[in-house]
Design a protein around this motif. Structure first.
Motif, PDB file in Angstrom:
ATOM      1  N   ILE A 106      54.802 -65.996  68.700  1.00 19.02           N
ATOM      2  CA  ILE A 106      55.007 -65.595  67.301  1.00 19.02           C
ATOM      3  C   ILE A 106      53.673 -65.376  66.610  1.00 19.02           C
ATOM      4  O   ILE A 106      53.479 -64.386  65.884  1.00 19.02           O
ATOM      5  CB  ILE A 106      55.830 -66.674  66.558  1.00 19.02           C
ATOM      6  N   SER A 107      52.719 -66.290  66.831  1.00 18.98           N
ATOM      7  CA  SER A 107      51.391 -66.168  66.200  1.00 18.98           C
ATOM      8  C   SER A 107      50.690 -64.892  66.633  1.00 18.98           C
ATOM      9  O   SER A 107      50.123 -64.163  65.802  1.00 18.98           O
ATOM     10  CB  SER A 107      50.532 -67.384  66.564  1.00 18.98           C
ATOM     11  N   ILE A 108      50.717 -64.583  67.931  1.00 22.23           N
ATOM     12  CA  ILE A 108      49.982 -63.427  68.447  1.00 22.23           C
ATOM     13  C   ILE A 108      50.672 -62.116  68.069  1.00 22.23           C
ATOM     14  O   ILE A 108      50.002 -61.139  67.688  1.00 22.23           O
ATOM     15  CB  ILE A 108      49.804 -63.550  69.975  1.00 22.23           C
ATOM     16  N   VAL A 109      51.998 -62.085  68.139  1.00 27.64           N
ATOM     17  CA  VAL A 109      52.723 -60.863  67.743  1.00 27.64           C
ATOM     18  C   VAL A 109      52.506 -60.585  66.254  1.00 27.64           C
ATOM     19  O   VAL A 109      52.245 -59.439  65.851  1.00 27.64           O
ATOM     20  CB  VAL A 109      54.229 -61.001  68.059  1.00 27.64           C
ATOM     21  N   THR A 110      52.600 -61.611  65.432  1.00 28.54           N
ATOM     22  CA  THR A 110      52.384 -61.440  63.993  1.00 28.54           C
ATOM     23  C   THR A 110      50.960 -60.967  63.715  1.00 28.54           C
ATOM     24  O   THR A 110      50.739 -60.058  62.897  1.00 28.54           O
ATOM     25  CB  THR A 110      52.640 -62.765  63.240  1.00 28.54           C
ATOM     26  N   PHE A 111      50.001 -61.575  64.377  1.00 33.60           N
ATOM     27  CA  PHE A 111      48.590 -61.173  64.248  1.00 33.60           C
ATOM     28  C   PHE A 111      48.422 -59.694  64.577  1.00 33.60           C
ATOM     29  O   PHE A 111      47.779 -58.941  63.840  1.00 33.60           O
ATOM     30  CB  PHE A 111      47.741 -62.033  65.191  1.00 33.60           C
ATOM     31  N   SER A 112      49.020 -59.242  65.683  1.00 34.95           N
ATOM     32  CA  SER A 112      48.884 -57.854  66.129  1.00 34.95           C
ATOM     33  C   SER A 112      49.524 -56.887  65.145  1.00 34.95           C
ATOM     34  O   SER A 112      48.929 -55.864  64.776  1.00 34.95           O
ATOM     35  CB  SER A 112      49.523 -57.681  67.515  1.00 34.95           C
ATOM     36  N   VAL A 113      50.740 -57.199  64.709  1.00 36.90           N
ATOM     37  CA  VAL A 113      51.453 -56.321  63.776  1.00 36.90           C
ATOM     38  C   VAL A 113      50.713 -56.219  62.449  1.00 36.90           C
ATOM     39  O   VAL A 113      50.584 -55.129  61.869  1.00 36.90           O
ATOM     40  CB  VAL A 113      52.899 -56.826  63.556  1.00 36.90           C
ATOM     41  N   LEU A 114      50.189 -57.345  61.962  1.00 38.37           N
ATOM     42  CA  LEU A 114      49.457 -57.346  60.698  1.00 38.37           C
ATOM     43  C   LEU A 114      48.234 -56.422  60.758  1.00 38.37           C
ATOM     44  O   LEU A 114      47.926 -55.714  59.798  1.00 38.37           O
ATOM     45  CB  LEU A 114      49.001 -58.766  60.342  1.00 38.37           C
ATOM     46  N   HIS A 115      47.542 -56.428  61.895  1.00 41.73           N
ATOM     47  CA  HIS A 115      46.338 -55.621  62.026  1.00 41.73           C
ATOM     48  C   HIS A 115      46.637 -54.154  62.357  1.00 41.73           C
ATOM     49  O   HIS A 115      45.800 -53.285  62.107  1.00 41.73           O
ATOM     50  CB  HIS A 115      45.409 -56.213  63.099  1.00 41.73           C
ATOM     51  N   LEU A 116      47.796 -53.887  62.939  1.00 42.00           N
ATOM     52  CA  LEU A 116      48.118 -52.505  63.306  1.00 42.00           C
ATOM     53  C   LEU A 116      48.560 -51.681  62.104  1.00 42.00           C
ATOM     54  O   LEU A 116      48.068 -50.569  61.890  1.00 42.00           O
ATOM     55  CB  LEU A 116      49.223 -52.493  64.378  1.00 42.00           C
ATOM     56  N   ASN A 117      49.483 -52.196  61.335  1.00 45.84           N
ATOM     57  CA  ASN A 117      49.995 -51.389  60.232  1.00 45.84           C
ATOM     58  C   ASN A 117      50.731 -52.283  59.251  1.00 45.84           C
ATOM     59  O   ASN A 117      51.942 -52.439  59.314  1.00 45.84           O
ATOM     60  CB  ASN A 117      50.951 -50.301  60.765  1.00 45.84           C
ATOM     61  N   PHE A 118      49.978 -52.866  58.330  1.00 49.45           N
ATOM     62  CA  PHE A 118      50.606 -53.779  57.389  1.00 49.45           C
ATOM     63  C   PHE A 118      49.765 -53.854  56.119  1.00 49.45           C
ATOM     64  O   PHE A 118      48.546 -53.876  56.189  1.00 49.45           O
ATOM     65  CB  PHE A 118      50.737 -55.174  57.992  1.00 49.45           C
ATOM     66  N   ALA A 119      50.438 -53.887  54.982  1.00 50.76           N
ATOM     67  CA  ALA A 119      49.742 -54.037  53.700  1.00 50.76           C
ATOM     68  C   ALA A 119      50.517 -55.024  52.835  1.00 50.76           C
ATOM     69  O   ALA A 119      51.708 -54.832  52.578  1.00 50.76           O
ATOM     70  CB  ALA A 119      49.624 -52.694  53.000  1.00 50.76           C
ATOM     71  N   MET A 120      49.844 -56.093  52.423  1.00 53.77           N
ATOM     72  CA  MET A 120      50.476 -57.072  51.539  1.00 53.77           C
ATOM     73  C   MET A 120      50.421 -56.562  50.104  1.00 53.77           C
ATOM     74  O   MET A 120      49.412 -55.992  49.678  1.00 53.77           O
ATOM     75  CB  MET A 120      49.739 -58.405  51.623  1.00 53.77           C
ATOM     76  N   PRO A 121      51.487 -56.744  49.333  1.00 52.03           N
ATOM     77  CA  PRO A 121      51.428 -56.392  47.908  1.00 52.03           C
ATOM     78  C   PRO A 121      50.444 -57.303  47.188  1.00 52.03           C
ATOM     79  O   PRO A 121      50.284 -58.474  47.575  1.00 52.03           O
ATOM     80  CB  PRO A 121      52.858 -56.625  47.427  1.00 52.03           C
ATOM     81  N   PRO A 122      49.751 -56.797  46.168  1.00 50.06           N
ATOM     82  CA  PRO A 122      48.787 -57.632  45.437  1.00 50.06           C
ATOM     83  C   PRO A 122      49.456 -58.865  44.837  1.00 50.06           C
ATOM     84  O   PRO A 122      50.610 -58.823  44.408  1.00 50.06           O
ATOM     85  CB  PRO A 122      48.283 -56.697  44.330  1.00 50.06           C
ATOM     86  N   MET A 123      48.725 -59.977  44.825  1.00 51.06           N
ATOM     87  CA  MET A 123      49.265 -61.234  44.298  1.00 51.06           C
ATOM     88  C   MET A 123      48.622 -61.554  42.955  1.00 51.06           C
ATOM     89  O   MET A 123      47.391 -61.665  42.872  1.00 51.06           O
ATOM     90  CB  MET A 123      48.994 -62.367  45.278  1.00 51.06           C
ATOM     91  N   PRO A 124      49.409 -61.714  41.887  1.00 53.24           N
ATOM     92  CA  PRO A 124      48.841 -62.103  40.587  1.00 53.24           C
ATOM     93  C   PRO A 124      48.183 -63.477  40.646  1.00 53.24           C
ATOM     94  O   PRO A 124      48.603 -64.349  41.422  1.00 53.24           O
ATOM     95  CB  PRO A 124      50.078 -62.134  39.666  1.00 53.24           C
ATOM     96  N   ASP A 125      47.160 -63.687  39.823  1.00 55.61           N
ATOM     97  CA  ASP A 125      46.422 -64.950  39.824  1.00 55.61           C
ATOM     98  C   ASP A 125      47.321 -66.150  39.547  1.00 55.61           C
ATOM     99  O   ASP A 125      47.065 -67.253  40.050  1.00 55.61           O
ATOM    100  CB  ASP A 125      45.310 -64.903  38.775  1.00 55.61           C
ATOM    101  N   ARG A 126      48.375 -65.957  38.764  1.00 53.08           N
ATOM    102  CA  ARG A 126      49.206 -67.098  38.389  1.00 53.08           C
ATOM    103  C   ARG A 126      49.954 -67.712  39.583  1.00 53.08           C
ATOM    104  O   ARG A 126      50.420 -68.851  39.509  1.00 53.08           O
ATOM    105  CB  ARG A 126      50.197 -66.694  37.289  1.00 53.08           C
ATOM    106  N   TYR A 127      50.074 -66.966  40.665  1.00 54.58           N
ATOM    107  CA  TYR A 127      50.762 -67.477  41.851  1.00 54.58           C
ATOM    108  C   TYR A 127      49.801 -68.014  42.907  1.00 54.58           C
ATOM    109  O   TYR A 127      50.240 -68.458  43.972  1.00 54.58           O
ATOM    110  CB  TYR A 127      51.606 -66.372  42.494  1.00 54.58           C
ATOM    111  N   ASP A 128      48.506 -67.980  42.604  1.00 48.95           N
ATOM    112  CA  ASP A 128      47.524 -68.271  43.649  1.00 48.95           C
ATOM    113  C   ASP A 128      47.632 -69.691  44.192  1.00 48.95           C
ATOM    114  O   ASP A 128      47.621 -69.895  45.405  1.00 48.95           O
ATOM    115  CB  ASP A 128      46.106 -68.025  43.120  1.00 48.95           C
ATOM    116  N   ARG A 129      47.744 -70.690  43.331  1.00 43.89           N
ATOM    117  CA  ARG A 129      47.777 -72.083  43.800  1.00 43.89           C
ATOM    118  C   ARG A 129      49.003 -72.352  44.678  1.00 43.89           C
ATOM    119  O   ARG A 129      48.889 -72.957  45.749  1.00 43.89           O
ATOM    120  CB  ARG A 129      47.743 -73.040  42.605  1.00 43.89           C
TER     121      ARG A 129
END
Length: 247
Positions: A106-129
């Motif tokens: 799971i760790s390696i597949v997720t790592f690969s998919v994230l680097h191949l084609n993935f974009a996280m939506p921006p996170m507002p500062d209020r959710y950072d903690r």
């Protein structure tokens, strides 16, 4: 497997894994653990990789600088990560190899998919903690089971829209901090024996040689093409580990 054989296999694996990190800047534990599990059991594979992982990440944060400032910004993530890594290793000490194979896969597949084609939506500062605690805990659970906890770190840091230098600083620090309780827990549970400790320290040498070779090779090849091919290889290795965990 004897110590000599483990050293020979480990030297080849970490020469390759170090070269991978030297070329593209990522993937040392991902490459090393996925290759080592082809020859040895997953717990031993994780233990053998501890020396090179700790040293390479310590070197990364030292060379990037601003250690105090980086820790001040991400201490909550680091606390959640370190605590959950240690607790997960302790609680899961008796789980089957299949569970560990699944976690590594799971760790390696997720790592690969994230680097191949993935974009996280921006996170507002209020959710950072809350995000630091959540992603840090997930990273620690995966790390405690698989020895690879980079994927949740990438997801969190990507959502924060950091500069390249800040991304490298933060990821290096969090990878290093996660490795300290992992080493402690592995010693406590008897997974990191004196014999394996000697092996993992020796394997720092081929790792650094590979890193230097990879850095030279980076100037001669297409970095993006190599990265894409490498990630597809990681994806296949990860899927194979999932198969071994399921069947």
């Amino acid at each position: 497997m004897g110590v000599t054989e483990l050293l020979l296999i480990g030297s080849v694996v970490f020469l390759i894994a170090g070269s991978v990190k030297g070329v593209v800047g990522i993937g040392l534990p991902t490459a090393a653990i996925s290759m080592l599990t082809l020859f040895i059991d997953p717990r031993t594979a994780i233990a053998v990789g501890l020396g090179p992982v700790v040293v390479s990440n310590a070197w990364q944060i030292w060379t990037m600088g601003d250690i105090r400032g980086t820790f001040k910004r991400y201490w909550l993530f680091a606390l959640a990560l370190g605590t959950s890594v240690f607790l997960t290793v302790t609680v899961s000490a008796d789980v089957s190899e299949q569970v560990i194979f699944l976690a590594i896969g799971i760790s390696i597949v997720t790592f690969s998919v994230l680097h191949l084609n993935f974009a996280m939506p921006p996170m507002p500062d209020r959710y950072d903690r809350a995000a630091q605690v959540g992603f840090g805990t997930v990273a620690g659970i995966l790390g405690g089971l698989s020895g690879v906890w980079i994927a949740p770190i990438i997801m969190y840091l990507s959502a924060r829209n950091l500069t390249k230098d800040e991304f490298v600083r933060a990821s290096g620090m969090l990878l290093f901090i996660g490795s300290v309780p992992l080493v402690t827990a592995y010693v406590q549970q008897g997974f990191l024996t004196q014999q394996i400790a000697g092996v993992t320290l020796v394997l720092v040498i081929p790792t650094l040689i590979g890193f230097a070779l990879g850095a030279r090779l980076r100037q001669r090849i297409s970095n993006e093409k190599f990265r894409k091919v490498l990630l597809y290889v990681f994806l296949l290795l990860g899927l194979n580990l999932l198969r071994r965990g399921l069947f």
